[in-house]
Design a protein around this motif. Structure first.
Motif, PDB file in Angstrom:
ATOM      1  N   ILE A  45      27.250  71.089  19.823  1.00  0.00           N
ATOM      2  CA  ILE A  45      28.557  71.972  20.066  1.00  0.00           C
ATOM      3  C   ILE A  45      29.396  71.634  18.762  1.00  0.00           C
ATOM      4  O   ILE A  45      29.576  70.823  18.188  1.00  0.00           O
ATOM      5  N   PRO A  46      29.403  72.986  18.187  1.00  0.00           N
ATOM      6  CA  PRO A  46      30.139  73.121  16.822  1.00  0.00           C
ATOM      7  C   PRO A  46      31.484  72.818  16.837  1.00  0.00           C
ATOM      8  O   PRO A  46      32.026  72.936  18.029  1.00  0.00           O
ATOM      9  N   SER A  47      32.081  72.185  15.880  1.00  0.00           N
ATOM     10  CA  SER A  47      33.630  71.718  15.843  1.00  0.00           C
ATOM     11  C   SER A  47      34.541  73.199  16.193  1.00  0.00           C
ATOM     12  O   SER A  47      35.434  72.962  16.905  1.00  0.00           O
ATOM     13  N   SER A  48      33.716  74.266  15.682  1.00  0.00           N
ATOM     14  CA  SER A  48      34.694  75.638  15.927  1.00  0.00           C
ATOM     15  C   SER A  48      34.831  75.832  17.504  1.00  0.00           C
ATOM     16  O   SER A  48      35.709  76.382  17.832  1.00  0.00           O
ATOM     17  N   ASP A  49      33.997  75.274  18.202  1.00  0.00           N
ATOM     18  CA  ASP A  49      34.205  75.516  19.792  1.00  0.00           C
ATOM     19  C   ASP A  49      35.188  74.729  20.355  1.00  0.00           C
ATOM     20  O   ASP A  49      35.830  75.021  21.533  1.00  0.00           O
ATOM     21  N   LEU A  50      35.608  73.647  19.622  1.00  0.00           N
ATOM     22  CA  LEU A  50      36.635  72.720  20.370  1.00  0.00           C
ATOM     23  C   LEU A  50      37.976  73.088  19.467  1.00  0.00           C
ATOM     24  O   LEU A  50      38.938  72.093  19.639  1.00  0.00           O
ATOM     25  N   LYS A  51      38.063  73.961  18.486  1.00  0.00           N
ATOM     26  CA  LYS A  51      39.106  74.057  17.648  1.00  0.00           C
ATOM     27  C   LYS A  51      40.511  74.461  18.515  1.00  0.00           C
ATOM     28  O   LYS A  51      40.390  75.099  19.377  1.00  0.00           O
ATOM     29  N   GLY A  52      41.587  73.674  18.236  1.00  0.00           N
ATOM     30  CA  GLY A  52      42.751  73.802  18.903  1.00  0.00           C
ATOM     31  C   GLY A  52      42.893  73.231  20.077  1.00  0.00           C
ATOM     32  O   GLY A  52      44.030  73.321  20.882  1.00  0.00           O
ATOM     33  N   MET A  53      41.879  72.636  20.633  1.00  0.00           N
ATOM     34  CA  MET A  53      42.111  71.815  21.911  1.00  0.00           C
ATOM     35  C   MET A  53      42.883  70.476  21.841  1.00  0.00           C
ATOM     36  O   MET A  53      42.446  70.064  20.722  1.00  0.00           O
ATOM     37  N   THR A  54      43.334  70.092  22.674  1.00  0.00           N
ATOM     38  CA  THR A  54      44.082  68.828  22.802  1.00  0.00           C
ATOM     39  C   THR A  54      42.876  67.708  23.119  1.00  0.00           C
ATOM     40  O   THR A  54      41.543  68.039  23.324  1.00  0.00           O
ATOM     41  N   ASP A  55      42.983  66.524  22.569  1.00  0.00           N
ATOM     42  CA  ASP A  55      41.816  65.331  22.780  1.00  0.00           C
ATOM     43  C   ASP A  55      41.555  65.390  24.336  1.00  0.00           C
ATOM     44  O   ASP A  55      40.400  65.389  24.559  1.00  0.00           O
ATOM     45  N   ASP A  56      42.361  65.445  25.107  1.00  0.00           N
ATOM     46  CA  ASP A  56      42.158  65.624  26.623  1.00  0.00           C
ATOM     47  C   ASP A  56      41.336  66.837  27.241  1.00  0.00           C
ATOM     48  O   ASP A  56      40.165  66.545  27.748  1.00  0.00           O
ATOM     49  N   LYS A  58      39.166  68.398  25.208  1.00  0.00           N
ATOM     50  CA  LYS A  58      38.032  68.376  24.318  1.00  0.00           C
ATOM     51  C   LYS A  58      37.224  67.446  25.151  1.00  0.00           C
ATOM     52  O   LYS A  58      36.106  67.716  25.454  1.00  0.00           O
ATOM     53  N   MET A  59      37.665  66.505  25.596  1.00  0.00           N
ATOM     54  CA  MET A  59      36.993  65.452  26.510  1.00  0.00           C
ATOM     55  C   MET A  59      36.548  66.115  27.942  1.00  0.00           C
ATOM     56  O   MET A  59      35.373  65.884  28.264  1.00  0.00           O
ATOM     57  N   SER A  60      37.400  66.653  28.301  1.00  0.00           N
ATOM     58  CA  SER A  60      36.898  67.204  29.799  1.00  0.00           C
ATOM     59  C   SER A  60      35.924  68.307  29.598  1.00  0.00           C
ATOM     60  O   SER A  60      35.065  68.371  30.304  1.00  0.00           O
ATOM     61  N   TYR A  61      36.005  69.034  28.526  1.00  0.00           N
ATOM     62  CA  TYR A  61      35.160  70.277  28.156  1.00  0.00           C
ATOM     63  C   TYR A  61      33.720  69.620  27.849  1.00  0.00           C
ATOM     64  O   TYR A  61      32.735  69.885  28.210  1.00  0.00           O
ATOM     65  N   LEU A  62      33.705  68.489  27.006  1.00  0.00           N
ATOM     66  CA  LEU A  62      32.511  67.606  26.653  1.00  0.00           C
ATOM     67  C   LEU A  62      31.663  67.098  28.059  1.00  0.00           C
ATOM     68  O   LEU A  62      30.460  67.194  28.026  1.00  0.00           O
ATOM     69  N   ILE A  63      32.554  66.510  28.897  1.00  0.00           N
ATOM     70  CA  ILE A  63      32.004  66.039  29.821  1.00  0.00           C
ATOM     71  C   ILE A  63      31.377  67.032  30.792  1.00  0.00           C
ATOM     72  O   ILE A  63      30.298  66.993  31.390  1.00  0.00           O
ATOM     73  N   GLN A  64      32.157  68.388  31.056  1.00  0.00           N
ATOM     74  CA  GLN A  64      31.598  69.459  31.903  1.00  0.00           C
ATOM     75  C   GLN A  64      30.225  69.868  31.244  1.00  0.00           C
ATOM     76  O   GLN A  64      29.362  70.014  31.918  1.00  0.00           O
ATOM     77  N   LYS A  65      30.163  69.963  29.903  1.00  0.00           N
ATOM     78  CA  LYS A  65      29.167  70.486  29.238  1.00  0.00           C
ATOM     79  C   LYS A  65      27.808  69.260  29.446  1.00  0.00           C
ATOM     80  O   LYS A  65      26.722  69.946  29.666  1.00  0.00           O
ATOM     81  N   MET A  66      28.164  68.306  29.526  1.00  0.00           N
ATOM     82  CA  MET A  66      26.985  67.057  29.507  1.00  0.00           C
ATOM     83  C   MET A  66      26.635  66.983  30.996  1.00  0.00           C
ATOM     84  O   MET A  66      25.431  66.873  31.107  1.00  0.00           O
ATOM     85  N   PHE A  67      27.568  67.269  32.191  1.00  0.00           N
ATOM     86  CA  PHE A  67      26.835  67.479  33.336  1.00  0.00           C
ATOM     87  C   PHE A  67      25.882  68.738  33.435  1.00  0.00           C
ATOM     88  O   PHE A  67      25.046  68.657  34.111  1.00  0.00           O
ATOM     89  N   ALA A  68      26.175  69.715  32.801  1.00  0.00           N
ATOM     90  CA  ALA A  68      25.627  70.990  32.803  1.00  0.00           C
ATOM     91  C   ALA A  68      24.291  70.635  32.203  1.00  0.00           C
ATOM     92  O   ALA A  68      23.214  71.215  32.552  1.00  0.00           O
TER      93      ALA A  68
END
Length: 137
Positions: A45-56, A58-68
């Protein structure tokens, strides 16, 4: 930075375990490596995918991706995964060895596979392994 090898990383963890006096010996396994690679592919997951996200966010996005990623890797009932994200592979191997020793009372890990990805610019190693629960009698 050269290629990442699951077999070499498995040996690194086994060396750390032996140095700590543990009898645990991990076995690099092609089927587990394949599942770890599947997770790593999704978790690149490149940093560009997470640009402009709050830490929260970012965290929920990463957790969703991890489950996937875990679903995509199609883990069986006796398989699980772990994520290692210390600064260096040496530190990852060290902390994973400590974790295995800590968990040895409740489960035995045998077959394992590792794969590397980059999550938000951070080198990350994914591991998929088989385990058996240690009976508590």
């Amino acid at each position: 930075s050269g290629g990442f090898s699951s077999a070499a990383f498995t040996k690194k963890v086994n060396d750390k375990l032996a140095a700590k006096g543990s009898s645990i010996v991990l076995q690099n396994d092609d089927a587990m490596v394949k599942k770890a690679n599947e997770m790593a592919k999704i978790m690149n997951i490149p940093s560009s995918d997470l640009k402009g996200m709050t830490d929260d966010d970012k965290m929920s996005y990463l957790i969703q991706k991890m489950f996937a990623a875990a679903i995509s890797a199609d883990l069986a009932d006796n398989e699980d995964f772990d994520v290692l994200d210390d600064e260096t592979e040496d530190k990852m191997a060290e902390s994973f060895a400590n974790q295995l020793i800590q968990d040895a009372g409740s489960m035995t890990v045998s077959k394992i596979g590792f794969a590397k990805s980059s999550v938000d610019g951070q080198p990350t190693v994914w591991c998929v392994y088989t385990y058996t629960e240690v009976s508590a009698n």
